[in-house]
Design a protein around this motif. Structure first.
Motif, PDB file in Angstrom:
ATOM      1  N   PHE A 147       8.569  -6.443-113.242  1.00 32.61           N
ATOM      2  CA  PHE A 147       9.590  -7.058-112.395  1.00 32.61           C
ATOM      3  C   PHE A 147       9.515  -6.547-110.962  1.00 32.61           C
ATOM      4  N   GLU A 148      10.096  -7.341-110.060  1.00 29.86           N
ATOM      5  CA  GLU A 148      10.112  -7.005-108.639  1.00 29.86           C
ATOM      6  C   GLU A 148      11.561  -6.886-108.174  1.00 29.86           C
ATOM      7  N   ALA A 149      11.899  -5.787-107.503  1.00 27.33           N
ATOM      8  CA  ALA A 149      13.259  -5.564-107.010  1.00 27.33           C
ATOM      9  C   ALA A 149      13.548  -6.514-105.846  1.00 27.33           C
ATOM     10  N   LYS A 150      14.773  -7.029-105.820  1.00 23.41           N
ATOM     11  CA  LYS A 150      15.149  -8.007-104.804  1.00 23.41           C
ATOM     12  C   LYS A 150      16.461  -7.597-104.119  1.00 23.41           C
ATOM     13  N   PRO A 151      16.731  -8.108-102.920  1.00 21.77           N
ATOM     14  CA  PRO A 151      18.010  -7.807-102.250  1.00 21.77           C
ATOM     15  C   PRO A 151      19.165  -8.548-102.924  1.00 21.77           C
ATOM     16  N   ALA A 152      20.389  -8.164-102.598  1.00 18.78           N
ATOM     17  CA  ALA A 152      21.572  -8.811-103.171  1.00 18.78           C
ATOM     18  C   ALA A 152      21.586 -10.296-102.824  1.00 18.78           C
ATOM     19  N   ALA A 153      21.964 -11.121-103.808  1.00 18.85           N
ATOM     20  CA  ALA A 153      22.001 -12.566-103.597  1.00 18.85           C
ATOM     21  C   ALA A 153      23.005 -13.205-104.538  1.00 18.85           C
ATOM     22  N   LYS A 154      23.462 -14.399-104.209  1.00 19.03           N
ATOM     23  CA  LYS A 154      24.428 -15.102-105.060  1.00 19.03           C
ATOM     24  C   LYS A 154      23.764 -15.673-106.304  1.00 19.03           C
ATOM     25  N   GLU A 155      22.550 -16.192-106.142  1.00 20.80           N
ATOM     26  CA  GLU A 155      21.832 -16.809-107.258  1.00 20.80           C
ATOM     27  C   GLU A 155      20.906 -15.789-107.926  1.00 20.80           C
ATOM     28  N   PRO A 156      20.685 -15.914-109.240  1.00 23.87           N
ATOM     29  CA  PRO A 156      19.751 -15.004-109.936  1.00 23.87           C
ATOM     30  C   PRO A 156      18.345 -15.131-109.353  1.00 23.87           C
ATOM     31  N   TRP A 157      17.663 -13.992-109.241  1.00 23.72           N
ATOM     32  CA  TRP A 157      16.319 -13.995-108.670  1.00 23.72           C
ATOM     33  C   TRP A 157      15.262 -14.474-109.660  1.00 23.72           C
ATOM     34  N   THR A 158      15.476 -14.226-110.953  1.00 26.87           N
ATOM     35  CA  THR A 158      14.488 -14.640-111.953  1.00 26.87           C
ATOM     36  C   THR A 158      14.610 -16.145-112.192  1.00 26.87           C
ATOM     37  N   LYS A 159      13.551 -16.875-111.911  1.00 23.45           N
ATOM     38  CA  LYS A 159      13.539 -18.332-112.134  1.00 23.45           C
ATOM     39  C   LYS A 159      12.827 -18.683-113.437  1.00 23.45           C
ATOM     40  N   GLU A 160      11.852 -17.839-113.794  1.00 22.49           N
ATOM     41  CA  GLU A 160      11.098 -18.070-115.031  1.00 22.49           C
ATOM     42  C   GLU A 160      10.487 -16.757-115.496  1.00 22.49           C
ATOM     43  N   VAL A 161      10.337 -16.639-116.808  1.00 25.73           N
ATOM     44  CA  VAL A 161       9.709 -15.462-117.405  1.00 25.73           C
ATOM     45  C   VAL A 161       8.472 -15.920-118.164  1.00 25.73           C
ATOM     46  N   TRP A 162       7.337 -15.332-117.831  1.00 22.95           N
ATOM     47  CA  TRP A 162       6.086 -15.643-118.527  1.00 22.95           C
ATOM     48  C   TRP A 162       5.860 -14.584-119.600  1.00 22.95           C
ATOM     49  N   ILE A 163       5.639 -15.023-120.822  1.00 19.80           N
ATOM     50  CA  ILE A 163       5.457 -14.082-121.939  1.00 19.80           C
ATOM     51  C   ILE A 163       4.048 -14.229-122.504  1.00 19.80           C
ATOM     52  N   TYR A 164       3.373 -13.088-122.637  1.00 18.44           N
ATOM     53  CA  TYR A 164       2.045 -13.052-123.262  1.00 18.44           C
ATOM     54  C   TYR A 164       2.186 -12.315-124.586  1.00 18.44           C
ATOM     55  N   ASP A 165       1.903 -13.020-125.681  1.00 20.96           N
ATOM     56  CA  ASP A 165       2.036 -12.442-127.021  1.00 20.96           C
ATOM     57  C   ASP A 165       0.710 -11.836-127.469  1.00 20.96           C
ATOM     58  N   TYR A 166       0.585 -10.511-127.241  1.00 22.90           N
ATOM     59  CA  TYR A 166      -0.606  -9.805-127.758  1.00 22.90           C
ATOM     60  C   TYR A 166      -0.224  -8.993-129.000  1.00 22.90           C
ATOM     61  N   ARG A 167       0.701  -9.536-129.791  1.00 25.73           N
ATOM     62  CA  ARG A 167       1.111  -8.853-131.014  1.00 25.73           C
ATOM     63  C   ARG A 167       0.783  -9.673-132.260  1.00 25.73           C
ATOM     64  N   THR A 168       1.192 -10.943-132.267  1.00 30.90           N
ATOM     65  CA  THR A 168       0.983 -11.777-133.449  1.00 30.90           C
ATOM     66  C   THR A 168      -0.509 -11.934-133.746  1.00 30.90           C
ATOM     67  N   ASN A 169      -0.884 -11.641-134.978  1.00 31.08           N
ATOM     68  CA  ASN A 169      -2.274 -11.740-135.456  1.00 31.08           C
ATOM     69  C   ASN A 169      -3.233 -10.780-134.742  1.00 31.08           C
ATOM     70  N   VAL A 170      -2.691  -9.717-134.159  1.00 30.50           N
ATOM     71  CA  VAL A 170      -3.518  -8.676-133.537  1.00 30.50           C
ATOM     72  C   VAL A 170      -3.351  -7.405-134.359  1.00 30.50           C
ATOM     73  N   HIS A 171      -4.453  -6.806-134.754  1.00 27.87           N
ATOM     74  CA  HIS A 171      -4.397  -5.640-135.630  1.00 27.87           C
ATOM     75  C   HIS A 171      -5.204  -4.481-135.033  1.00 27.87           C
ATOM     76  N   HIS A 172      -4.503  -3.424-134.638  1.00 22.96           N
ATOM     77  CA  HIS A 172      -5.171  -2.230-134.118  1.00 22.96           C
ATOM     78  C   HIS A 172      -4.754  -1.010-134.924  1.00 22.96           C
ATOM     79  N   THR A 173      -5.660  -0.036-134.994  1.00 26.39           N
ATOM     80  CA  THR A 173      -5.327   1.270-135.567  1.00 26.39           C
ATOM     81  C   THR A 173      -5.817   2.329-134.577  1.00 26.39           C
TER      82      THR A 173
END
Length: 502
Positions: A366-392
């Motif tokens: 995330f990136e810190a932003k100055p005070a504002a009336k509207e939320p700064w986050t417009k969209e969240v991109w999610i990368y799933d490197y968990r499902t069907n990934v197997h590490h030991t």
């Protein structure tokens, strides 16, 4: 690791196997190496062409230590550790509360003799750094010592740094820096991706990094690790504070925060009651800059990171799943994070990559932003490197190459130009975008979002190896057990849900 470096690591580490028979643990051995290598380097700096006075009294120099034998060596070494721990600056911090854990003087002398045969100052920075990192890795692998909890997988650290792309003349903080892994990866990135001038090099060495580590032994290892990588001065002030980062707003702000806060949800303190029995009490931090009061350690670190990040500053933080879905204080923190910062990316991590078992974690960018009336986050991109990934940790360790697809999707050169890999045509794509309205409409603003189907549940003919399956079962059981313990603590504690996020 080069062949020469690898041979030195093997030689230095081979002594540990001998010492273990005498009851010296990996961690204790590594601490003694830290003291002795520091002393040897101080001695080398005293001589031409350096001619630097590090502040070590003549009676406690390396040359004087080498002259001792038998019981005299044991007595002299203990006295040396105690006296140097009283000194100011880096010297005193490396030797703070130092103790001799090698009780056999003959063994101690062998270690001294081994270190004496190497010229540590003349040795290349890469070589020294690799040797020490190699030793820290081996120490982390010794699961009985618990040292692994301070050791974030280096491929993950490297990927996080690659995404943030730190620039010269900017500050980098880690409020719980462990053995300094994030600092070193950022240092390597800066030196390999930029041709630094004299001023930039000086800033990188002395002013770029700052952080906290409250565990004395771990902090000592971090200071030495950084110093061997050419960060800081042998006679300078330490860059890592031993104070609890969460106690108060330190006042200074960073351009980048890279961190992996300690595992374990509760902050607590132990005290003796009137009956003389020991009791634990949840530790909450009443800070004006925090959005909510809670004893949840990770939620407090998220709030603290928000405070110490400059406006426009970038953060990459490893956090457990509960931060993404927990109600109460958790929901408050998530909503505030979405409003006051641009929480643009979440990387879902697989199990089997941390030395602490039962950990299901993510990286929040995330990136810190100055005070504002509207939320700064417009969209969240999610990368799933968990499902069907197997590490030991042993047979199928996570490598940097495993995270290169995520880095490509993240697009560090211009993260505002991204493409989803998940679509109706490609439902198995791991990178997907979620709008702000879509997220806040979810129950408790839940960010624990996944969409891929677990193939192991559907395809019984292609199950992972038995050891991977067993490891995942253990991970899930330990994670469940930790959750049950939290529930019991809540029931047996204040029970009203006030300040504990439940």
């Amino acid at each position: 690791m080069s062949e020469n470096t690898s041979s030195i690591v093997s030689k230095v580490w081979s002594f540990c196997n001998v010492l273990r028979d005498g009851g010296v643990s990996y961690g204790d051995y590594l601490e003694q190496l830290t003291y002795l290598i520091f002393l040897k380097m101080a001695q080398e700096y005293r001589k031409p062409p350096y001619n630097r006075d590090i502040g070590i009294p003549e009676e406690y120099t390396w040359d004087r230590l080498k002259q001792q034998r038998g019981a005299e060596l044991d007595t002299h070494y203990k006295e040396l550790l105690e006296e140097l721990g009283k000194k100011p600056g880096m010297l005193g911090q490396v030797f703070l509360k130092a103790q001799n854990k090698i009780s056999d003087p003959a063994m101690l002398y062998k270690v001294i003799d081994m270190i004496d045969k190497e010229s540590w100052v003349m040795m290349g920075v890469d070589t020294k750094g690799e040797i020490y990192e190699g030793l820290l890795q081996k120490n982390a692998e010794d699961t009985k010592s618990g040292a692994g909890q301070y050791f974030t997988p280096r491929p993950l650290i490297k990927a996080m740094v690659r995404c943030l792309r730190p620039e010269p003349m900017k500050t980098i903080g880690d409020p719980c820096c462990g053995t300094g892994g994030f600092f070193l990866a950022a240092y390597d990135f800066l030196t390999s991706h930029h041709r630094l001038d004299r001023e930039q090099s000086r800033f990188l060495k002395n002013k770029t990094f700052g952080g906290n580590e409250i565990v004395a032994g771990t902090r000592r290892l971090a200071l030495m690790n950084m110093f061997l990588h050419n960060i800081g001065e042998i006679d300078g002030e330490p860059m890592i504070s031993n104070s609890d980062a969460l106690i108060a707003d330190p006042g200074y702000r960073y351009d980048y925060i890279l961190t992996n806060p300690p595992f374990g949800k509760k902050s607590s303190m132990t005290f003796t009651n009137e009956e003389g029995e020991q009791e634990k009490e949840d530790l909450t931090y009443n800070r004006q800059d925090f959005w909510t009061t809670t004893s949840n350690k990770q939620l407090n670190f998220v709030q603290h990171i928000h405070t110490i990040l400059k406006t426009g500053g970038q953060a990459a933080v490893v956090l457990p799943d509960n931060v993404l879905f927990e109600g109460g204080a958790g929901e408050t923190v998530r909503k505030k994070l979405l409003e006051t910062t641009d929480l643009h990316t979440i990387l879902r991590l697989p199990t089997g990559i941390f030395y602490a078992n039962g950990v299901k974690a993510n990286v929040l960018f995330f990136e810190a932003k100055p005070a504002a009336k509207e939320p700064w986050t417009k969209e969240v991109w999610i990368y799933d490197y968990r499902t069907n990934v197997h590490h030991t940790l042993k047979k199928n360790t996570m490598k940097f190459s495993d995270l290169e697809d995520f880095i490509e999707c993240y697009n560090p050169e211009n993260r505002f130009s991204r493409k989803e890999t998940c679509s109706e045509e490609s439902p198995e794509g791991r990178f997907r975008r979620f709008g702000y309205d879509e997220i806040v409409a979810r129950d408790k603003t839940n960010l624990d979002i996944f969409w891929l189907k677990d193939k192991s549940l559907a395809d019984l003919d292609n199950l992972p190896d038995p050891d991977i399956l067993a490891n995942e079962i253990i991970e899930n059981m330990e994670a469940s057990l930790a959750s049950f313990k939290e529930i019991m603590l809540t029931i047996n504690g204040d029970g009203n849900g006030n300040g504990n996020g439940n």
